[in-house]
Design an enzyme around this catalytic site. Structure first.
Site, mmCIF file in Angstrom:
data_model
loop_
_atom_site.group_PDB
_atom_site.id
_atom_site.type_symbol
_atom_site.label_atom_id
_atom_site.label_comp_id
_atom_site.label_asym_id
_atom_site.label_seq_id
_atom_site.Cartn_x
_atom_site.Cartn_y
_atom_site.Cartn_z
ATOM 1 N N ASP A 50 0.773 -1.242 0.057
ATOM 2 C CA ASP A 50 0.203 -0.111 0.032
ATOM 3 C C ASP A 50 0.915 1.358 0.002
ATOM 4 O O ASP A 50 0.162 2.279 -0.224
ATOM 5 C CB ASP A 50 -0.885 0.298 1.323
ATOM 6 C CG ASP A 50 -2.026 -1.132 1.344
ATOM 7 O OD1 ASP A 50 -2.227 -1.593 0.004
ATOM 8 O OD2 ASP A 50 -2.455 -1.400 2.365
ATOM 9 N N HIS B 146 -6.262 -9.865 -4.223
ATOM 10 C CA HIS B 146 -4.701 -10.607 -3.869
ATOM 11 C C HIS B 146 -3.785 -10.664 -5.045
ATOM 12 O O HIS B 146 -2.823 -11.027 -4.917
ATOM 13 C CB HIS B 146 -4.942 -11.579 -3.073
ATOM 14 C CG HIS B 146 -5.370 -11.317 -1.671
ATOM 15 N ND1 HIS B 146 -6.614 -10.832 -1.112
ATOM 16 C CD2 HIS B 146 -4.496 -11.220 -0.695
ATOM 17 C CE1 HIS B 146 -6.459 -10.548 -0.062
ATOM 18 N NE2 HIS B 146 -5.313 -10.830 0.612
ATOM 19 N N ARG C 31 17.948 10.515 -34.480
ATOM 20 C CA ARG C 31 19.299 10.914 -33.652
ATOM 21 C C ARG C 31 19.798 12.241 -34.199
ATOM 22 O O ARG C 31 20.821 12.810 -33.666
ATOM 23 C CB ARG C 31 20.427 9.836 -33.643
ATOM 24 C CG ARG C 31 19.961 8.539 -33.206
ATOM 25 C CD ARG C 31 20.930 7.504 -33.278
ATOM 26 N NE ARG C 31 20.496 6.201 -32.701
ATOM 27 C CZ ARG C 31 20.897 5.794 -31.153
ATOM 28 N NH1 ARG C 31 21.535 6.844 -30.605
ATOM 29 N NH2 ARG C 31 20.428 4.512 -30.917
#
Length: 763
Positions: free
Chosen positions: A137, A269, A449
């Site tokens: 959490d 879960h 580039r």
């Protein structure tokens, strides 16, 4: 948690301490017997990639009683244990602190009842405790990230990305419920990372009338041809009267008011399970080693501490200060002081919330700020990507565009970098154009580039034609070089006398002035996942060593950190020179380990680590020298490291750093606007900056000042923070090496920042 367990065990053995596992948490400590077992180096082999914890964890009512703690103290004394490393949440750590405070009293009671000798009371007079926070959490104050949080975010984002495809196909609204009974961190960051339409968290309840506001927003999005809506609800979400808001209530509201086809998904879960992320493995390994150092340095007067992360820096904080502040957050929420609750959560949480608010709700045009100086025109800001693609670039562009529009600017997107700029590939980009960009890999704007030097006149012409008042460049070393060239060209072209900012984005993480770059975390996770699979491919077969080549140019970040996250035996990098003797020593070391314990070996090599000791050479050397003990395989990971959906960290980092960059641009535009001339004119060094993360803060640094910190031949920074973690990888791989403790955390106090401090840049 397993990475932390592994690091504590191996660092403990490295400093010649006896290390014990206590199985099943405090229950095992109370029960004693086989639950407390001395462990060896091999006990923690092959657990790095396993979720959960191999030593188990259990709630224990008995430990809450003095009788239970008396039994626990007796079991520890029997084995001479006076140093405890506790991995858990605030409940586990509070219990550990109480145990420590009662320790001398418990020992005296045991001596009086004749269970231990008086000599033992003197010998084991005090108990040292160091905590590591393991909580998905991220609800523990004082630390930016707790162990497990990043992995939980990975699980959530995997589900959100999968749901998005089905939601788009069916034009559906999805309500996702995530964990966080008392803390909305997972909900908030996953909302940021997927561009959710609405989020409900306990610390920041929606205003009165939120039902209508949410429905209006959802219907507006549908009207703008957005085919899906995502609403994220923390399980502890509440309204401003502290009444809970459930995912089913939200779904019913949308169906009743809008008639949208709506589904609820409760993740449950799933968020706790799965393979740990690269970030969590590195975090836990660093914290585990730091915990052992803290225990070694502890005295009877040292308060129990937690080791944690602040920005990129390991810190030690008094345990009870952190627990107290965590409890204060809950108290503030109970008393409906929600602004106070957000502030107490810390700078990182507050920045997440502020960024989400900036990006999620588009203000009507009538509410957008007009430039308060000119009052007649807004500024034009251009955004472009430069260099190789990196996952998270699109999240950064989306954030820049939306924050720019919120700030009142007209945003322009340049495709194909500086070359595209020169060719006039520039157009206005709107709020809706960047919808759904956060989860997409690569560069949707295109990127090259090419440097601007040979196109200066054409780029200046385009900036004049489109009246571009500021420039934001997202990219790697080429982007940095490009800004240097544009800065130098200011003498000749007034068009470049505008605020310019660079946000680092490259998988190589080789930009001077920043500890992290957008895209590096995603590449690291790709390397780690691939290494896990490669190692697993050898399970059940004969002993095998894998030689794996990573990208990075001359920067060894990916090889080094990938090695740390995957549990490699060696990582060869350009920054740390190696010769044939070291290669030979590594082979011998691995051969020895193969004979006694491990079945699989892993060696990483950065692509440019050495021009002669190539991946093929190392593979052949290991193959020849390991004959009869192990065989070898090699893998070149290649461009898969640049692809894939961005990790939660890269989405979040890209989003927040871009938002901050645009806010800086707005500030500079106001400062440099010349009312008389009716234009922006900025030609000082501090108007061309790189925004980078340095230790604990985001800093704007003039690109010219960073020249001294860069090695332009090899395109790497001269000093790199992660090189200090090199010995850590070697220690965890059983090498005899020295470990520099000068950078280890010193005990600090929990910072209570005022609201004004929230902008100092914590990620």
């Amino acid at each position: 948690m397993n990475a932390a367990v592994r690091a504590v065990v191996r660092m403990g053995i490295y400093v010649e301490a006896k290390v014990y596992f206590i199985y099943e948490g405090y229950q095992g400590m109370v029960d004693g017997g086989d639950n407390i077992v001395e462990v060896s180096w091999e006990s923690v082999s092959s657990i790095l990639q396993v979720g959960g914890t191999v030593i188990g964890s259990a709630r224990c009512k008995e430990f809450r009683t003095r009788e239970g703690r008396l039994k626990a103290a007796f079991n520890l004394i029997q084995r001479g244990i006076t140093n405890l490393c506790v991995i858990g949440g605030d409940g586990s750590l509070t219990g550990a602190n109480l145990f420590r405070e009662e320790w001398s009293g418990l020992l005296e009671e045991l001596a009086q009842s004749g269970k231990i000798e008086e000599e033992a009371v003197k010998k084991y007079a005090y108990l040292n405790i160091v905590g590591m926070v393991g909580s998905i959490d991220n609800d523990f104050c004082g630390t930016d990230m707790t162990i497990g949080t990043d992995s939980a975010l990975h699980r959530i984002i995997e589900v959100v990305d999968a749901i998005m495809t089905t939601a788009q196909s069916h034009q559906r609204t999805f309500v996702l419920e995530v964990m966080g009974r008392h803390c909305g961190y997972l909900a908030l960051v996953s909302a940021l990372a997927c561009g959710a339409d609405w989020v409900f968290i306990p610390e920041y309840p929606p205003e009165e009338g939120w039902e209508d506001q949410m429905c209006v927003k959802l219907s507006e999005n549908r009207a703008r041809k957005k085919r899906l809506n995502i609403i994220i609800v923390a399980e502890g979400a509440i309204d401003s009267h502290n009444k809970s808001i459930t995912s089913e209530e939200v779904k019913d509201l949308v169906v009743q008011q809008l008639g949208f086809d709506t589904r609820v998904t409760i993740l449950g879960h799933v968020q706790r399970g799965g393979t740990p992320s690269a970030f969590d493995r590195i975090l836990a390994s660093r914290m585990g080693v730091e915990a052992v150092l803290a225990l070694l340095e502890a005295t009877a007067d040292t308060p129990a501490c937690v080791v944690s992360l602040s920005g990129n820096q390991a810190v030690r904080l008094p345990l009870m200060e952190c627990v107290q502040m965590t409890q204060e957050v809950q108290k503030a929420m109970d008393e409906r002081k929600f602004c106070e609750a957000v502030r107490l959560r810390g700078r990182s949480f507050e920045n997440n919330l502020n960024t989400y608010k900036l990006l999620s709700h588009r203000k009507p045009d009538t509410e957008l700020p007009k430039d308060h100086l000119s009052c007649s025109t807004n500024f034009n800001v251009a955004v472009l990507n430069v260099g190789a693609p990196a996952a998270g670039m699109n999240a950064a562009v989306r954030s820049a565009v939306r924050v720019g529009i919120t700030e009142g600017h007209t945003m322009f997107a340049v495709t194909d970098g500086f070359e595209g700029f020169a060719n006039g590939q520039i157009k206005e980009i709107s709020w809706g154009d960047v919808g759904g960009w956060t989860g997409q890999g690569g560069s949707l704007l295109g990127t090259k580039r090419t440097l601007p030097a040979k196109y200066l006149e054409k780029i200046a012409d385009q900036m004049r034609t489109n009246n571009i008042n500021a420039l934001m460049v997202i990219g790697g070393f080429e982007a940095y070089l490009g800004l240097l060239e544009l800065s130098a060209a200011r003498e000749k072209y007034d068009e470049f006398c505008v605020p310019m900012v660079m946000v680092p984005a490259t998988v190589s993480n080789n930009v001077p002035g920043s500890d992290f770059s957008i895209g590096a975390d995603t590449a690291l996770n790709t390397i780690t996942d691939t290494c896990d699979r490669i190692k697993q491919s050898a399970s059940g077969t004969k002993r095998r060593v894998f030689i794996i080549e990573t990208m990075g140019g001359y920067c060894g970040y990916l090889a080094n950190m990938g090695g740390l996250a995957a549990g490699a035996d060696a990582a060869y990098i350009f920054e740390e020179k190696f010769d044939i003797r070291e290669l030979q020593a590594n082979v011998e070391h691995l051969t020895e380990k193969m004979k006694t314990s491990i079945q699989r070996g892993l060696v990483l090599r950065n692509e440019n680590s050495n021009e002669n000791y190539t991946t093929d050479f190392i593979y052949q050397l290991y193959s020849e020298e390991g004959k009869g003990v192990f065989d070898c395989r090699k893998n070149v990971l290649g461009h898969m490291q640049q692809g894939g959906a961005p990790s939660p960290f890269d989405r979040n980092f890209g989003t927040k750093i871009s938002a901050k960059a645009i806010q800086w641009i707005s500030k500079k535009l106001r400062e440099t606007y010349r009312r008389g001339a009716g234009k922006v004119f900025a030609n000082t060094e501090d108007s061309v900056c790189l925004l980078g993360m340095r230790r604990r803060n985001l800093l704007f640094q003039p690109v010219v000042e960073l020249k001294d910190q860069a090695d332009f031949v090899h395109r790497i920074p001269k000093e790199q923070w992660w090189l200090k973690l090199r010995p850590l990888m070697k220690i965890l791989a059983k090498y005899k090496t020295s470990y520099d403790v000068s950078d280890s955390g010193q005990l600090e106090h929990v910072a209570r920042h005022s609201p004004k401090e929230a902008d100092t840049g914590a990620i």
